[in-house]
Design a protein around this motif. Structure first.
Motif, short mmCIF file in Angstrom:
data_model
loop_
_atom_site.label_atom_id
_atom_site.label_comp_id
_atom_site.label_asym_id
_atom_site.label_seq_id
_atom_site.Cartn_x
_atom_site.Cartn_y
_atom_site.Cartn_z
N LEU A 1 0.83 -1.21 0.00
CA LEU A 1 0.00 0.00 0.00
C LEU A 1 0.86 1.26 0.00
O LEU A 1 0.59 2.18 -0.77
N GLN B 1 2.62 1.53 -3.63
CA GLN B 1 1.85 1.83 -4.85
C GLN B 1 0.35 1.64 -4.73
O GLN B 1 -0.35 1.59 -5.75
N LEU B 2 -0.17 1.53 -3.53
CA LEU B 2 -1.61 1.41 -3.27
C LEU B 2 -2.24 0.16 -3.86
O LEU B 2 -2.68 -0.71 -3.13
N ALA B 3 -2.29 0.06 -5.19
CA ALA B 3 -3.06 -1.04 -5.77
C ALA B 3 -2.51 -1.42 -7.13
O ALA B 3 -1.63 -0.76 -7.66
#
Lengths: 470, 470
Positions: free
Chosen positions: A339, A342-344
């Motif tokens: 996360l 790069q979050l997702a």
């Protein structure tokens, strides 16, 4: 005490080769003939031949048979000449950036371009495009779940099940490729100042991570055929506070070495005894040329010591940027680290890829690829053997994308990098694979592209440039 | 001394509102009427009204006019009651993972789904699919160049040129979104133990990065309308060895604050004097509702102190996972860090996106989005104002996706998180936006989705649950 039946045949053939009864380049009797002569089953004969192949005493040419390898000794090795201590023309981080700007040097002649696209790759693109068209508004407005798509995680679990390895989809997290997975694994296990053990030679991507993260590195000698030296590892764990060991048991880059099952079990046991984590790079696990499962270290991990990292970049496409990581009880921390980095991940890519795997396309594609790569390995190595076999040594991997070439000791491969780039030729110098400037007279050579006429010419120019350096 | 002409009108209207001559909810005279009454140009009248809107004394309803805001004072604020010190039900890292698993909570009711897909998004998907079909073999076999595609970098430079900002495509690196860019920026400027200043309230993604990287954080008070308090920042730079300051000058999340040009220039000057880097989060820069350029801090950076980070996630699609970073003389280090974290970006996405921008689709799409978001902001804030205006305060941003809501001081928004999740409602508690457990009685509320009937019902349930908590 009588050994296995294949051992007798293996010893018999080895002796004939070593005494010169079978000469370099000569074809061995066919499998059928050997079966008849020694009253052995076909499987036993093939097993014996494959063991000799691993030892590099023989090599296989598909649909043709087994041939005796050129002896890999430096019969005509040039005299070592003292060279002035030239300044190194590019440093390793620069070299890393430059190599990556040339597509990571799995092709000595990138201008030649990739082989024609497999229809399977076109199918994959169609499946991803179709997934992108479904619910575009959802995809635009919402992030994917942090671990990635459940369907893809299950498809990956199934690929490992076929390698006798039980994973849990809930303990798997999708990443932006194996480099990203390895980075998360190092972040999860180490802090600045900690010590990491690596195989030597080691993958340059990991060495660069270790340097940028302010970690200390211990190189452990590795055999180009059988992998990391466990005695040396064990001895060094006593002297250094090793927090993690990064290892590629199946077809390490650059050498293509493969650890035996026994060694793998022992490595897990050493990690348990000495309380360090193993970061397993399994990016080449699907690129196995022989009929063997190539289970990962993770299969022998009963103590949650192994963090498994993999990717579809090498076995399918570098464009996907999809990898995975399975980290046992560190998994929550790993998801947190995904996360923050790069979050997702993109959903359409994951959904298309899931369809590609579950409809059997991946299986068919990878089976073609294995044969293709094995043939290319032989093409490249035969070319080297025939032309420079008395000057160089090289590994003959049973999987992966590249082999390790050792040149006469006075040669510094890094010195020729810039001159060869002028000719459009990308050499991957051995210095990239060590934090201690080892392997100056080595290079990695990939057989991932067909040996076209242009590449053959480039290969000759490459070797001639290197061997003529004084 | 006579001021500007708009100032007189602004003062006149303010006085009428504050003295109750214009009542809450009442429509102001039309722009045309005000022009005639005060003999002013239309531009001058609009400027005065917009300044009152920024002060939140009035709000605009498109095609209808300007209305007087409900007074944002806690007239009927409940008495503070002492609550037993309940254990917090979810900690902040868990909350972060949970919020991300619910798509980052830019929608209080994710089950409602996104608005119907714009035809522009469908065009974007088509362009990316077409790019994926071209040269699939190249894309499968070779990594993209480390900085990303030149064409996309140039297209991003052009978007900034339209905001009066000169960037250099060679000093821009494509990333996997803004979170990735911010991570690279922190890695490039800080080491474990270093101190980072952030706005307070701050974006939770950055707070989580700071925690995971072992950095210390200093929170600097920020005004929900005008942003970071520069006096406090300057004072704290004297007391703490600040290495970097992370700031979102244009439409900070959660508040939606926007720094003035003067403040931006002053911030760059403070950074120069005190030798720290500014990490600028420009993810909301394109989502501006008024006719202003919203130049980034980077436009005033003459000393390579500002590392600009941005992304297409919020202004176009979260599915793309494409962002950018421009880091001045740190750029080589940043590229190295991109390589170690994920090697490369997918080319088809970059190529399709480049075509989408250069053919004018992005410009048309973003212009629709700005109007849509502005209307939605008014819908949501009018609903809050009409129903709970005497109990809560909220910001009224002129860009971005969300506003900041302050509830009576005895309310702890985090305590209601789990109960609301049971109803399918995602609340984004204020505690996420601080490293010091500030903002317990705050929440972020996004207007990025239309206020459908279901969402209206959810909003009422959310406020009723919060306000009934004792």
């Amino acid at each position: 005490m009588a050994g296995f039946r294949y051992e007798a045949l293996e010893a018999h053939l080895r002796q004939k080769i070593q005494t010169g009864r079978f000469k370099a380049g000569e074809k061995l009797p066919s499998v059928r003939t050997l079966c008849q002569q020694h009253t052995l089953s076909k499987a036993t004969v093939i097993h014996a031949l494959q063991r000799l192949e691993t030892e590099q005493l023989v090599y296989a040419i598909p649909k043709s048979g087994y041939f005796v390898t050129q002896p890999s000794v430096h019969r005509h090795r040039p005299e070592k000449v003292s060279t002035p201590s030239l300044p190194t023309q590019v440093n390793v981080p620069e070299l890393f950036r430059d190599i990556m700007s040339r597509s990571a040097a799995f092709d000595i002649l990138p201008t030649e371009g990739g082989a024609p696209a497999s229809k399977h790759l076109q199918t994959l693109n169609r499946m991803i495009s179709r997934a992108a068209r479904s619910q575009p508004e959802q995809k635009a407005n919402y992030y994917d779940e942090p671990s990635g798509q459940q369907g893809l995680r299950q498809a990956i679990v199934e690929l490992y099940r076929q390698r006798d390895t039980a994973l849990d989809a809930d303990n798997l997290c999708i990443t932006a490729g194996c480099q990203h997975a390895l980075f998360l694994a190092l972040m999860a296990t180490c802090q600045m100042g900690d010590t990491v053990a690596v195989e030597s030679p080691a993958f340059y991507g990991v060495l660069q991570q270790i340097e940028q993260m302010g970690l200390d590195v211990i190189e452990i000698s590795s055999d180009p055929t059988t992998g990391i030296d466990l005695n040396e590892l064990e001895e060094k764990t006593k002297r250094y506070p090793i927090k993690a060991c990064v290892v590629t048991p199946n077809f390490n880059t650059p050498t293509g070495s493969k650890m035996s099952t026994n060694d793998m079990k022992q490595l897990v046991s050493i990690a348990k005894t000495n309380s360090f984590y193993i970061i397993e790079d399994d990016i080449y696990g699907e690129l196995r040329f022989r009929n063997e499962l190539c289970a990962p270290l993770k299969a022998f991990d009963h103590d949650q010591r192994v963090i498994l990292c993999g990717s579809f970049s090498k076995c399918l496409s570098r464009e996907l940027r999809i990898g995975w990581i399975s980290g046992g009880h560190l998994q929550q921390k790993i998801i947190q680290l995904k996360l923050i980095t790069q979050l997702a991940s993109p959903r359409a890519t994951q959904q298309g890829l899931t369809e590609f795997i579950t409809t059997g396309h991946f299986k068919r594609y990878i089976s073609q690829q294995r044969q293709l790569l094995k043939n290319q390995r032989d093409e490249w190595l035969n070319e080297i053997s025939a032309n420079w076999g008395d000057l160089v040594r090289f590994s003959r991997p049973n999987g992966g994308l590249s082999c390790w070439v050792e040149l006469p000791s006075h040669i510094d491969t890094q010195q020729s990098y810039k001159a060869l780039i002028q000719e459009g030729i990308v050499l991957t110098p051995g210095a990239l694979f060590s934090a201690q400037s080892l392997y100056k007279n080595h290079m990695r050579l990939s057989f991932s592209q067909p040996l076209t006429e242009h590449r053959r010419t480039a290969l000759h120019l490459l070797f001639n440039t290197l061997l003529s350096a004084s």
